[in-house]
Write an enzyme that holds these catalytic residues in place. Structure first.
Site, PDB file in Angstrom:
ATOM      1  N   ASN A  13      20.916 -17.404  44.091  1.00  0.00           N
ATOM      2  CA  ASN A  13      21.224 -18.564  44.849  1.00  0.00           C
ATOM      3  C   ASN A  13      21.280 -18.084  46.490  1.00  0.00           C
ATOM      4  OD1 ASN A  13      22.078 -21.056  46.139  1.00  0.00           O
ATOM      5  ND2 ASN A  13      24.199 -20.893  45.483  1.00  0.00           N
ATOM      6  N   TRP A  14      20.154 -18.325  47.087  1.00  0.00           N
ATOM      7  CA  TRP A  14      19.882 -17.885  48.300  1.00  0.00           C
ATOM      8  C   TRP A  14      20.821 -18.716  49.495  1.00  0.00           C
ATOM      9  CZ3 TRP A  14      14.099 -17.241  49.110  1.00  0.00           C
ATOM     10  CH2 TRP A  14      13.442 -15.931  48.397  1.00  0.00           C
ATOM     11  N   LYS A  15      21.416 -19.761  48.988  1.00  0.00           N
ATOM     12  CA  LYS A  15      22.118 -20.679  49.834  1.00  0.00           C
ATOM     13  C   LYS A  15      21.284 -20.919  51.226  1.00  0.00           C
ATOM     14  CE  LYS A  15      26.069 -18.899  47.895  1.00  0.00           C
ATOM     15  NZ  LYS A  15      27.392 -18.237  47.906  1.00  0.00           N
ATOM     16  N   HIS A  98      27.612 -26.834  43.173  1.00  0.00           N
ATOM     17  CA  HIS A  98      28.210 -25.577  43.864  1.00  0.00           C
ATOM     18  C   HIS A  98      29.465 -25.666  44.532  1.00  0.00           C
ATOM     19  CE1 HIS A  98      28.509 -21.761  45.909  1.00  0.00           C
ATOM     20  NE2 HIS A  98      27.909 -21.172  44.939  1.00  0.00           N
ATOM     21  N   GLU A 100      30.372 -24.764  47.247  1.00  0.00           N
ATOM     22  CA  GLU A 100      30.282 -24.923  48.445  1.00  0.00           C
ATOM     23  C   GLU A 100      29.893 -26.261  48.855  1.00  0.00           C
ATOM     24  OE1 GLU A 100      27.513 -21.768  49.084  1.00  0.00           O
ATOM     25  OE2 GLU A 100      28.961 -20.378  48.902  1.00  0.00           O
ATOM     26  N   GLU A 170      32.008 -19.983  38.296  1.00  0.00           N
ATOM     27  CA  GLU A 170      32.199 -19.308  39.819  1.00  0.00           C
ATOM     28  C   GLU A 170      33.602 -19.521  40.227  1.00  0.00           C
ATOM     29  OE1 GLU A 170      28.009 -18.445  41.412  1.00  0.00           O
ATOM     30  OE2 GLU A 170      28.993 -20.402  42.409  1.00  0.00           O
ATOM     31  N   GLY A 176      31.462 -14.914  47.829  1.00  0.00           N
ATOM     32  CA  GLY A 176      31.128 -14.121  49.188  1.00  0.00           C
ATOM     33  C   GLY A 176      32.187 -13.492  49.810  1.00  0.00           C
ATOM     34  N   SER A 216      30.185 -12.643  43.981  1.00  0.00           N
ATOM     35  CA  SER A 216      30.494 -11.239  44.173  1.00  0.00           C
ATOM     36  C   SER A 216      29.806 -10.357  43.169  1.00  0.00           C
ATOM     37  CB  SER A 216      31.607 -10.740  44.796  1.00  0.00           C
ATOM     38  OG  SER A 216      32.259 -11.481  45.834  1.00  0.00           O
ATOM     39  N   GLY A 237      24.505 -14.640  44.806  1.00  0.00           N
ATOM     40  CA  GLY A 237      24.480 -14.999  46.080  1.00  0.00           C
ATOM     41  C   GLY A 237      24.084 -13.793  47.079  1.00  0.00           C
ATOM     42  N   GLY A 238      24.684 -13.278  47.484  1.00  0.00           N
ATOM     43  CA  GLY A 238      24.458 -12.247  48.712  1.00  0.00           C
ATOM     44  C   GLY A 238      23.420 -11.184  48.072  1.00  0.00           C
TER      45      GLY A 238
HETATM   46  P1  13P Z   1      28.407 -14.349  46.122  1.00  0.00           P
HETATM   47  O1  13P Z   1      27.489 -13.482  45.195  1.00  0.00           O
HETATM   48  O2  13P Z   1      27.442 -14.079  47.409  1.00  0.00           O
HETATM   49  O3  13P Z   1      29.731 -14.009  46.004  1.00  0.00           O
HETATM   50  O4  13P Z   1      27.732 -15.891  45.800  1.00  0.00           O
HETATM   51  C1  13P Z   1      28.006 -16.294  44.533  1.00  0.00           C
HETATM   52  C2  13P Z   1      27.560 -17.615  44.610  1.00  0.00           C
HETATM   53  O5  13P Z   1      28.125 -18.739  45.009  1.00  0.00           O
HETATM   54  C3  13P Z   1      26.376 -17.906  43.736  1.00  0.00           C
HETATM   55  O6  13P Z   1      26.215 -19.468  43.594  1.00  0.00           O
END
Ligand code: 13P
Length: 255
Positions: A13-15, A98, A100, A170, A176, A216, A237-238
């Site tokens: 998930n590149w956000k 998500h 966020e 999640e 993050g 994470s 994510g990251g």
């Molecule tokens: P991180 O891997 O950056 O913690 O993000 C997880 C995430 O929100 C994937 O949707």
């Protein structure tokens, strides 16, 4: 418990990261590194990167996803994108609900459900996100909340449609932050989600649903998290923004 009954999927998930040209470069780097994956490999990218991502992933095992979808088919919804628009672009998956989006954009359990239904109707596979905040965990609400969010998100989804649904557990406190749930916490959370599905659709159906862990996940902890019986992949994510890191996680899922 039988993990063999379901597909393991590693999804990025590149956000709000990467421009179209950066997308082309990153997928160009990744495709060689993940080409022997036994698991599903998905990259969920910003809307404006979809065309570049589809082009760059042609002829590879990488599937492309979006990060959101509107619940109406068309109309006066400025700034929104519908399932049939995404489908025509070649998108297969879409992240729905998500944390966020729940936190910053007013997403509710009801809109998550509507988006899930719209994605399925439009021929997309939703990756539905659920997860508790640290406060909810500390108050002892994790199980209740995960079951509630899961059932709400799946309201009016048929058992047949459920075959195209992926759930991602999640924990909000692990996203993050560099703080990862322990493998046991991830397994337990995913287990609560599976129990909720079993309560509605029956145990046999629940055993077939892919439930990812996200928060994470990185090259160092992926092995242990993915070894758990209820963890059928990851939503990353990251670490999905770096070809090497993402490919190490994909390889961990192959084991
Ligand atoms: P991180 O891997 O950056 O913690 O993000 C997880 C995430 O929100 C994937 O949707």
């Amino acid at each position: 418990m039988n993990k063999a009954k379901r597909q393991t999927i590693i999804a990025g998930n590149w956000k709000m990261n990467k421009t179209p040209s950066e997308t082309t470069a990153l997928i160009g780097e990744m495709k060689e590194l993940v080409k022997d994956a036994d698991c599903g490999v998905v990259l969920c990218v910003p809307f404006v990167d979809i065309a570049a991502a589809i082009e760059a992933s042609k002829g590879t095992n990488i599937k492309i996803g979006a990060e959101n979808v509107h619940f109406k088919e068309s109309g006066a919804y400025t700034g929104e994108v519908s399932a049939n628009m995404l489908k025509e672009c070649g998108v297969e998956y879409v992240v729905v609900g998500h944390s966020e989006r729940r936190q910053y954009f007013g997403e509710t359990d009801q809109t998550v459900n509507l988006r899930t239904l719209a994605a399925l109707k439009g021929g997309l596979k939703p990756i539905v996100c659920v997860g508790e905040t640290l406060e909810q965990r500390e108050l002892g609400y994790t199980e209740t909340l995960l079951k509630y969010q899961t059932k709400m998100a799946l309201t009016n989804v048929t058992a047949e449609e459920l075959k195209n649904v992926v759930i991602a557990y999640e924990p909000v406190w692990a996203i993050g932050t560099g703080v990862t749930a322990t493998a046991d916490q991830a397994d337990e959370g995913n287990g609560f989600v599976r129990e909720a599905i079993a309560e509605v659709y029956g145990k046999d159906v629940a055993e077939t649903v892919t439930i990812q862990y996200g928060g994470s996940m990185n090259p160092k902890n992926a092995d242990e998290l993915l070894s758990k019986v209820n963890v059928d992949g990851g939503l990353i994510g990251g670490a999905s923004l770096k070809a090497e890191d993402f490919s190490v996680i994909v390889k961990a899922a192959n084991k």
